[in-house]
Design a protein around this motif. Structure first.
Motif, PDB file in Angstrom:
ATOM      1  N   ARG A 113       1.035  -1.481  -0.155  1.00  0.00           N
ATOM      2  CA  ARG A 113       0.004   0.350  -0.148  1.00  0.00           C
ATOM      3  C   ARG A 113       1.028   1.276   0.380  1.00  0.00           C
ATOM      4  N   ALA A 114       2.299   1.405   0.342  1.00  0.00           N
ATOM      5  CA  ALA A 114       2.504   2.601   1.115  1.00  0.00           C
ATOM      6  C   ALA A 114       3.576   3.024  -0.840  1.00  0.00           C
ATOM      7  N   PHE A 115       4.154   1.378  -0.751  1.00  0.00           N
ATOM      8  CA  PHE A 115       4.709   1.682  -2.102  1.00  0.00           C
ATOM      9  C   PHE A 115       3.815   2.120  -3.310  1.00  0.00           C
ATOM     10  N   ALA A 116       2.213   1.595  -3.007  1.00  0.00           N
ATOM     11  CA  ALA A 116       1.391   1.915  -4.928  1.00  0.00           C
ATOM     12  C   ALA A 116       1.501   3.623  -4.238  1.00  0.00           C
ATOM     13  N   GLU A 117       1.026   3.973  -2.750  1.00  0.00           N
ATOM     14  CA  GLU A 117       0.887   5.633  -2.543  1.00  0.00           C
ATOM     15  C   GLU A 117       2.491   5.862  -3.565  1.00  0.00           C
ATOM     16  N   LYS A 118       3.419   5.346  -3.294  1.00  0.00           N
ATOM     17  CA  LYS A 118       4.826   6.294  -3.314  1.00  0.00           C
ATOM     18  C   LYS A 118       4.863   6.573  -5.068  1.00  0.00           C
ATOM     19  N   THR A 119       3.972   5.615  -6.118  1.00  0.00           N
ATOM     20  CA  THR A 119       4.258   5.311  -7.074  1.00  0.00           C
ATOM     21  C   THR A 119       3.135   6.230  -8.042  1.00  0.00           C
ATOM     22  N   GLY A 120       1.986   6.398  -7.684  1.00  0.00           N
ATOM     23  CA  GLY A 120       0.696   6.902  -7.702  1.00  0.00           C
ATOM     24  C   GLY A 120       0.289   6.163  -8.365  1.00  0.00           C
ATOM     25  N   ILE A 121       0.496   4.593  -8.588  1.00  0.00           N
ATOM     26  CA  ILE A 121      -0.268   4.180  -8.888  1.00  0.00           C
ATOM     27  C   ILE A 121      -1.889   3.362  -7.922  1.00  0.00           C
ATOM     28  N   LEU A 122      -3.342   3.018  -8.172  1.00  0.00           N
ATOM     29  CA  LEU A 122      -3.852   2.556  -7.521  1.00  0.00           C
ATOM     30  C   LEU A 122      -3.547   1.074  -6.664  1.00  0.00           C
ATOM     31  N   TYR A 123      -3.837   1.414  -5.228  1.00  0.00           N
ATOM     32  CA  TYR A 123      -3.626   0.468  -4.847  1.00  0.00           C
ATOM     33  C   TYR A 123      -4.059  -1.455  -5.031  1.00  0.00           C
ATOM     34  N   GLU A 124      -4.827  -0.713  -5.463  1.00  0.00           N
ATOM     35  CA  GLU A 124      -5.301  -2.136  -6.298  1.00  0.00           C
ATOM     36  C   GLU A 124      -5.398  -2.747  -7.618  1.00  0.00           C
ATOM     37  N   ARG A 125      -4.896  -1.941  -8.088  1.00  0.00           N
ATOM     38  CA  ARG A 125      -4.225  -1.774  -9.652  1.00  0.00           C
ATOM     39  C   ARG A 125      -2.657  -2.539  -9.013  1.00  0.00           C
ATOM     40  N   TYR A 126      -1.548  -1.348  -8.489  1.00  0.00           N
ATOM     41  CA  TYR A 126      -0.520  -2.608  -8.088  1.00  0.00           C
ATOM     42  C   TYR A 126      -0.288  -3.637  -7.535  1.00  0.00           C
ATOM     43  N   LEU A 127      -1.873  -4.208  -6.086  1.00  0.00           N
ATOM     44  CA  LEU A 127      -1.685  -5.682  -6.178  1.00  0.00           C
ATOM     45  C   LEU A 127      -1.591  -6.259  -7.318  1.00  0.00           C
ATOM     46  N   GLN A 128      -2.630  -6.301  -8.349  1.00  0.00           N
ATOM     47  CA  GLN A 128      -2.413  -6.625  -9.609  1.00  0.00           C
ATOM     48  C   GLN A 128      -1.253  -6.812 -10.388  1.00  0.00           C
ATOM     49  N   ILE A 129      -0.230  -6.009 -10.286  1.00  0.00           N
ATOM     50  CA  ILE A 129       1.138  -5.616 -11.176  1.00  0.00           C
ATOM     51  C   ILE A 129       1.683  -6.926  -9.963  1.00  0.00           C
ATOM     52  N   GLU A 130       1.635  -7.060  -8.853  1.00  0.00           N
ATOM     53  CA  GLU A 130       2.782  -7.948  -7.499  1.00  0.00           C
ATOM     54  C   GLU A 130       1.913  -8.966  -7.684  1.00  0.00           C
ATOM     55  N   GLU A 131       0.705  -9.583  -8.286  1.00  0.00           N
ATOM     56  CA  GLU A 131       0.396 -10.585  -8.041  1.00  0.00           C
ATOM     57  C   GLU A 131       0.561 -11.300  -9.514  1.00  0.00           C
ATOM     58  N   CYS A 132       1.070 -11.061 -10.722  1.00  0.00           N
ATOM     59  CA  CYS A 132       1.125 -11.167 -11.589  1.00  0.00           C
ATOM     60  C   CYS A 132      -0.578 -11.642 -12.473  1.00  0.00           C
ATOM     61  N   ILE A 133      -1.227 -10.380 -11.901  1.00  0.00           N
ATOM     62  CA  ILE A 133      -2.690 -10.468 -12.744  1.00  0.00           C
ATOM     63  C   ILE A 133      -2.636  -9.757 -14.197  1.00  0.00           C
ATOM     64  N   ALA A 134      -1.806  -8.909 -13.661  1.00  0.00           N
ATOM     65  CA  ALA A 134      -2.125  -8.041 -15.115  1.00  0.00           C
ATOM     66  C   ALA A 134      -0.446  -7.573 -15.349  1.00  0.00           C
ATOM     67  N   GLU A 135      -0.020  -7.410 -16.261  1.00  0.00           N
ATOM     68  CA  GLU A 135       1.501  -6.777 -16.550  1.00  0.00           C
ATOM     69  C   GLU A 135       1.406  -5.050 -16.113  1.00  0.00           C
ATOM     70  N   PRO A 136       2.789  -4.348 -16.263  1.00  0.00           N
ATOM     71  CA  PRO A 136       1.878  -2.800 -15.488  1.00  0.00           C
ATOM     72  C   PRO A 136       2.432  -2.370 -17.574  1.00  0.00           C
ATOM     73  N   THR A 137       2.396  -1.288 -17.418  1.00  0.00           N
ATOM     74  CA  THR A 137       2.454  -0.808 -18.294  1.00  0.00           C
ATOM     75  C   THR A 137       3.506   0.318 -18.537  1.00  0.00           C
ATOM     76  N   GLU A 138       3.937   0.606 -19.911  1.00  0.00           N
ATOM     77  CA  GLU A 138       5.547   1.373 -19.870  1.00  0.00           C
ATOM     78  C   GLU A 138       5.207   2.541 -18.966  1.00  0.00           C
ATOM     79  N   VAL A 139       3.652   2.788 -19.082  1.00  0.00           N
ATOM     80  CA  VAL A 139       3.348   4.204 -17.884  1.00  0.00           C
ATOM     81  C   VAL A 139       3.859   3.977 -16.798  1.00  0.00           C
ATOM     82  N   GLU A 140       3.430   3.281 -16.107  1.00  0.00           N
ATOM     83  CA  GLU A 140       3.122   2.449 -14.225  1.00  0.00           C
ATOM     84  C   GLU A 140       4.983   1.531 -14.354  1.00  0.00           C
ATOM     85  N   LYS A 141       5.470   1.348 -15.097  1.00  0.00           N
ATOM     86  CA  LYS A 141       6.759   1.038 -14.933  1.00  0.00           C
ATOM     87  C   LYS A 141       7.621   2.325 -14.693  1.00  0.00           C
ATOM     88  N   LEU A 142       7.885   3.206 -15.242  1.00  0.00           N
ATOM     89  CA  LEU A 142       8.228   4.295 -15.235  1.00  0.00           C
ATOM     90  C   LEU A 142       7.562   4.630 -14.029  1.00  0.00           C
TER      91      LEU A 142
END
Length: 183
Positions: A84-113
């Motif tokens: 949660r703290a990391f998602a907040e630092k990145t500006g990525i919604l927490y639910e979306r960030y969890l999907q990235i961490e759990e390999c449910i979704a690939e991060p976009t280039e913008v999210e990677k940046l």
């Protein structure tokens, strides 16, 4: 390439079979086999020891392993942040960030940046270098893969040829600066 595939590649370069290498490293064969089969991830200390034998840096090793959930989680934990703290630092919604961490979704280039920016600000550049290399490859090979990367690519294509060259030089310069910083 996964961590296990990268381990196998370097082990073979050293001329060992898996059992010999595990014995040399003082690691039970079953544990090492799990590393190579991606059933288990080595700790940072174990990975550093393995990389020492391979005569490469951990950053170089991780660069060969693609941007993946395990690397992301290990790096995030290295900062002492929960998801949660990391998602907040990145500006990525927490639910979306969890999907990235759990390999449910690939991060976009913008999210990677965004993720790379946080790591870079915290002095952890492994993921940042991978993102920049991915971005440079996408631009050079004309291969945007997501709506966000297509938008980024379209903006890049709107630049003059001179500005495109400057942008690519800038990415190359950033990569060189990071190489110097890791030395």
């Amino acid at each position: 390439m996964s961590v296990g595939e990268t381990l196998k590649k370097y082990r073979k370069k050293c001329g060992f079979n898996a059992k010999e290498f595990a014995k040399k490293m003082g690691i039970p064969y079953s544990t090492y086999s799990n590393y190579e089969n991606d059933n288990r991830k080595p700790s940072f200390e174990t990975l550093a020891k393995l990389c020492g034998v391979f005569k490469i840096t951990v950053d170089d090793f991780l660069m060969e392993s693609s941007f993946n959930s395990d690397t992301l989680i290990n790096e995030r934990e290295g900062l002492g942040l929960d998801s949660r703290a990391f998602a907040e630092k990145t500006g990525i919604l927490y639910e979306r960030y969890l999907q990235i961490e759990e390999c449910i979704a690939e991060p976009t280039e913008v999210e990677k940046l965004k993720i790379a920016h946080v790591f870079e600000n915290e002095g952890r550049s492994t993921i940042t270098r991978q993102v920049l290399k991915d971005l440079a490859t996408m631009v050079k090979e004309n291969t945007p893969s997501t709506p966000e990367s297509k938008e980024l690519f379209n903006k890049f294509n709107q630049l003059t040829d001179a500005d495109k060259a400057k942008a690519l030089e800038f990415i190359d310069l950033l990569l060189k600066v990071q190489e110097c910083n890791k030395s």
